[in-house]
Design an enzyme around this catalytic site. Structure first.
Site, PDB file in Angstrom:
ATOM      1  N   THR A  88      12.261  -3.449  -8.547  1.00 32.79           N
ATOM      2  CA  THR A  88      12.523  -4.650  -9.347  1.00 32.79           C
ATOM      3  C   THR A  88      11.343  -5.617  -9.400  1.00 32.79           C
ATOM      4  O   THR A  88      10.976  -6.095 -10.471  1.00 32.79           O
ATOM      5  CB  THR A  88      13.759  -5.391  -8.798  1.00 32.79           C
ATOM      6  OG1 THR A  88      14.819  -4.448  -8.703  1.00 32.79           O
ATOM      7  CG2 THR A  88      14.162  -6.544  -9.699  1.00 32.79           C
ATOM      8  N   TYR A 121      -3.100   7.060   7.609  1.00 33.24           N
ATOM      9  CA  TYR A 121      -1.891   6.243   7.491  1.00 33.24           C
ATOM     10  C   TYR A 121      -1.878   5.716   6.071  1.00 33.24           C
ATOM     11  O   TYR A 121      -2.586   4.772   5.743  1.00 33.24           O
ATOM     12  CB  TYR A 121      -1.913   5.090   8.510  1.00 33.24           C
ATOM     13  CG  TYR A 121      -0.634   4.288   8.517  1.00 33.24           C
ATOM     14  CD1 TYR A 121       0.340   4.506   9.496  1.00 33.24           C
ATOM     15  CD2 TYR A 121      -0.373   3.332   7.537  1.00 33.24           C
ATOM     16  CE1 TYR A 121       1.528   3.780   9.499  1.00 33.24           C
ATOM     17  CE2 TYR A 121       0.815   2.614   7.527  1.00 33.24           C
ATOM     18  CZ  TYR A 121       1.758   2.840   8.510  1.00 33.24           C
ATOM     19  OH  TYR A 121       2.937   2.129   8.509  1.00 33.24           O
ATOM     20  N   ASP A 135      -7.827   5.778  -1.052  1.00 37.86           N
ATOM     21  CA  ASP A 135      -6.952   4.726  -0.530  1.00 37.86           C
ATOM     22  C   ASP A 135      -7.847   3.590  -0.038  1.00 37.86           C
ATOM     23  O   ASP A 135      -8.458   3.675   1.027  1.00 37.86           O
ATOM     24  CB  ASP A 135      -6.104   5.310   0.606  1.00 37.86           C
ATOM     25  CG  ASP A 135      -5.191   4.278   1.247  1.00 37.86           C
ATOM     26  OD1 ASP A 135      -5.408   3.068   1.046  1.00 37.86           O
ATOM     27  OD2 ASP A 135      -4.257   4.682   1.972  1.00 37.86           O
ATOM     28  N   GLU A 136      -7.921   2.541  -0.857  1.00 39.50           N
ATOM     29  CA  GLU A 136      -8.757   1.377  -0.533  1.00 39.50           C
ATOM     30  C   GLU A 136      -7.888   0.228  -0.027  1.00 39.50           C
ATOM     31  O   GLU A 136      -8.308  -0.941  -0.040  1.00 39.50           O
ATOM     32  CB  GLU A 136      -9.523   0.923  -1.787  1.00 39.50           C
ATOM     33  CG  GLU A 136     -10.580   1.909  -2.267  1.00 39.50           C
ATOM     34  CD  GLU A 136     -11.988   1.588  -1.769  1.00 39.50           C
ATOM     35  OE1 GLU A 136     -12.405   0.420  -1.806  1.00 39.50           O
ATOM     36  OE2 GLU A 136     -12.675   2.532  -1.333  1.00 39.50           O
ATOM     37  N   VAL A 137      -6.668   0.560   0.388  1.00 37.14           N
ATOM     38  CA  VAL A 137      -5.699  -0.492   0.730  1.00 37.14           C
ATOM     39  C   VAL A 137      -6.241  -1.448   1.790  1.00 37.14           C
ATOM     40  O   VAL A 137      -6.155  -2.662   1.649  1.00 37.14           O
ATOM     41  CB  VAL A 137      -4.356   0.153   1.162  1.00 37.14           C
ATOM     42  CG1 VAL A 137      -3.434  -0.866   1.810  1.00 37.14           C
ATOM     43  CG2 VAL A 137      -3.681   0.801  -0.049  1.00 37.14           C
ATOM     44  N   LYS A 138      -6.842  -0.898   2.853  1.00 35.96           N
ATOM     45  CA  LYS A 138      -7.316  -1.804   3.910  1.00 35.96           C
ATOM     46  C   LYS A 138      -8.792  -2.161   3.755  1.00 35.96           C
ATOM     47  O   LYS A 138      -9.194  -3.267   4.070  1.00 35.96           O
ATOM     48  CB  LYS A 138      -7.082  -1.201   5.297  1.00 35.96           C
ATOM     49  CG  LYS A 138      -7.196  -2.246   6.402  1.00 35.96           C
ATOM     50  CD  LYS A 138      -7.088  -1.657   7.790  1.00 35.96           C
ATOM     51  CE  LYS A 138      -5.652  -1.541   8.241  1.00 35.96           C
ATOM     52  NZ  LYS A 138      -5.561  -0.993   9.609  1.00 35.96           N
ATOM     53  N   GLY A 153       0.835  -1.202   0.000  1.00 37.92           N
ATOM     54  CA  GLY A 153       0.000   0.000   0.000  1.00 37.92           C
ATOM     55  C   GLY A 153       0.866   1.248   0.000  1.00 37.92           C
ATOM     56  O   GLY A 153       0.556   2.260  -0.635  1.00 37.92           O
ATOM     57  N   SER A 154       1.992   1.170   0.699  1.00 37.20           N
ATOM     58  CA  SER A 154       2.902   2.314   0.785  1.00 37.20           C
ATOM     59  C   SER A 154       3.426   2.707  -0.589  1.00 37.20           C
ATOM     60  O   SER A 154       3.425   3.886  -0.942  1.00 37.20           O
ATOM     61  CB  SER A 154       4.106   1.969   1.681  1.00 37.20           C
ATOM     62  OG  SER A 154       3.699   1.487   2.920  1.00 37.20           O
TER      63      SER A 154
HETATM   64  C1  LIG Z   1      -5.303   2.700   4.527  1.00 33.23           C
HETATM   65  C2  LIG Z   1      -3.902   2.219   4.380  1.00 33.23           C
HETATM   66  N1  LIG Z   1      -3.166   2.643   3.353  1.00 33.23           N
HETATM   67  C3  LIG Z   1      -1.899   2.235   3.166  1.00 33.23           C
HETATM   68  C4  LIG Z   1      -1.288   1.384   4.063  1.00 33.23           C
HETATM   69  C5  LIG Z   1       0.110   0.933   3.834  1.00 33.23           C
HETATM   70  O1  LIG Z   1       0.113  -0.371   3.401  1.00 33.23           O
HETATM   71  P1  LIG Z   1       1.411  -1.288   3.556  1.00 33.23           P
HETATM   72  O2  LIG Z   1       1.712  -1.374   5.009  1.00 33.23           O
HETATM   73  O3  LIG Z   1       1.004  -2.581   2.952  1.00 33.23           O
HETATM   74  O4  LIG Z   1       2.507  -0.638   2.792  1.00 33.23           O
HETATM   75  C6  LIG Z   1      -2.014   0.924   5.168  1.00 33.23           C
HETATM   76  C7  LIG Z   1      -1.377   0.029   6.161  1.00 33.23           C
HETATM   77  O5  LIG Z   1      -1.804  -0.134   7.262  1.00 33.23           O
HETATM   78  C8  LIG Z   1      -3.355   1.338   5.333  1.00 33.23           C
HETATM   79  O6  LIG Z   1      -4.103   0.918   6.363  1.00 33.23           O
END
Ligand SMILES: Cc1ncc(COP(=O)(O)O)c(C=O)c1O
Length: 442
Positions: free
Chosen positions: A299, A140, A242-245, A113-114
């Site tokens: 990479t 975050y 940001d839909e990561v979580k 996600g970062s």
């Molecule tokens: C909403 C959100 N975005 C991004 C991230 C970052 O993801 P990652 O830790 O997989 O890099 C997180 C991690 O907790 C998150 O909750």
């Protein structure tokens, strides 16, 4: 005399860096199946975190195992930087199909996600020539320099921020900015920024979390995200969801931003997309995602094995109806938690969508004084009783439930029963300060 063999926690303490530790209790995992983890000391624990939402299909799902095995038995290289591979390209095609949007769009693949959030933050600024970002306090977006620069979570106070970053208060109905639970005060604040210290033509992108996760699992009041996004769109500012979580089925819908009735320009995916393997993505307009070559690459980006895992996750979400399952089991879980709130004064608020649920603990329901020490003790005691759950929040007092999307109602009931026992034990003073002292949490 023979030396006793070291336990895994002892070896971990001697070997692994504290820089990447966020520990709440002494859990050493040996394996896992479905919603359960198997610990080194021979216990079976119900996993209500799924490694912070990453193990979206639970542990050792047959579809994921088969896909990874296939991809590795005839491995199409390891990267998309200098050679095309089919699993990565077809995953891109699929992400375009499932993500609403129009016009010429592209997909960028990463492994966290970062890196996804960092990439779109950098690209949006570089492609538009606008230097600034707007995001939220408590956000975050990641743990790399570029993703921390646009985040505003208390755990990252040490990190350098992007120049001119504006971090708005997150619209929080339980702890409302300006005493306005409707969240409209946040909209007015953004208008004020635009009129004074942050001219909108300087802003490239507005980063939102449709549910703010690590900031306290906060569900915004209806209509506010939409109003904020519309205000930004009026000034040509790109919205990044940001839909990561909370994306890909977790909220009970495929996309969590769908609940807000917004149409973000960019969407970032991570965590659950790989089902536990490293995989992330950015989806959005080609104008930005094609604006330069060799701009954001590592990479292993576009790795075919991770991409195959992504396919297995999307296949399984569809085949097993996991978004619907998250909605149904999540509702049952919230109902159980609300019933707990009737018996346990420590619970100040229960909120969430689908299987993204927060339980905010307070010392006093009137003053809403955050119960941080109690949260640390509840998760510690829950672990002793067979449940894995962590806490989040700017006040370190919100239990965060992001279990596998495959969770069953029976497992949800088991979780509620264990949490009830843990809450009772903490309220009765049966968990001493010394028990939690070794675990720093956050
Ligand atoms: C909403 C959100 N975005 C991004 C991230 C970052 O993801 P990652 O830790 O997989 O890099 C997180 C991690 O907790 C998150 O909750």
């Amino acid at each position: 005399m023979t030396k006793p063999a070291s336990t895994l926690p002892e070896r971990d303490a001697r070997t692994m860096s504290r820089l990447q530790k966020l520990r709440f209790f002494p859990l050493a995992v040996k394996g896992g199946k479905g919603s359960y983890l198997h610990s080194e000391d021979g216990r079976r624990l119900l996993d209500l975190s799924a490694s912070w939402g990453a193990a979206s299909l639970g542990h050792a799902h047959p579809a994921l195992r088969a896909a990874v095995d296939r991809a590795l038995s005839d491995q199409a290289g390891a990267s998309i930087l200098s050679a095309i591979n089919e699993p990565a390209v077809s995953l891109g095609e699929r992400l375009l199909e499932i993500t609403p949007g129009s016009g010429d769009r592209r997909v960028w693949l990463g492994h966290s996600g970062s890196d996804a959030n960092e990439t779109i933050a950098r690209a949006a600024v570089a492609a538009t020539g606008r230097p600034r970002i707007v995001s939220f306090k408590g956000a975050y977006h990641g743990g790399t320099a570029g993703s921390m620069a646009i985040s505003a979570h208390s755990v990252q106070e040490h990190a350098a921020k992007a120049e001119g970053l504006v971090a708005l208060p997150y619209p929080d109905p339980y702890r409302p900015y300006g005493d306005d639970p409707s969240g409209q005060a946040v909209v007015r604040l953004l208008e004020q920024h635009f009129a004074t210290d942050c001219p909108p033509e300087q802003v490239a992108a507005f980063f939102i979390e449709p549910i703010q996760s690590d900031g306290g699992l906060i569900v915004p009041p209806p209509g506010v995200m939409r109003a904020l996004c519309e205000l930004c769109a009026k000034h040509g500012i790109l919205t990044v969801a940001d839909e990561v979580k909370v994306g890909l089925g977790r909220s009970g819908a495929m996309h969590c931003f769908g609940h807000e009735e917004i149409a973000p320009d960019f969407v970032t995916f991570g965590k659950g997309l790989g089902g536990g393997l490293p995989l992330s993505a950015v989806v959005g307009p080609a104008e930005v995602l094609d604006f330069a070559a060799t701009f954001s690459m590592q990479t292993l980006h576009g790795n075919p094995v991770s991409a195959a895992a992504g396919h297995a996750v999307l296949d399984t979400i569809a085949a097993e109806g996991l978004a619907e399952n998250a909605g149904r089991v999540g509702a049952a879980l919230q109902k159980g938690l609300r019933a707990l709130a009737d018996r346990h004064a420590l619970i100040g608020d229960v909120r969430g969508r689908g299987l993204a649920i927060g339980v905010e603990l307070v010392r006093d329901r009137e003053t809403r004084e955050p119960a941080a020490k109690e949260a640390a003790k509840v998760v510690f005691r829950a672990h002793e009783l067979g449940l894995v759950v962590y806490y989040v929040g700017m006040n370190s007092n919100v239990l965060e439930l992001t279990p596998p999307l495959t969770l069953t109602e029976a497992e949800a009931e088991e979780a509620v029963a264990i949490l009830g026992e843990a809450l009772a034990d903490v309220a009765a003073g049966r968990v001493p300060d010394a028990a939690v002292a070794p675990y720093e949490g956050w």
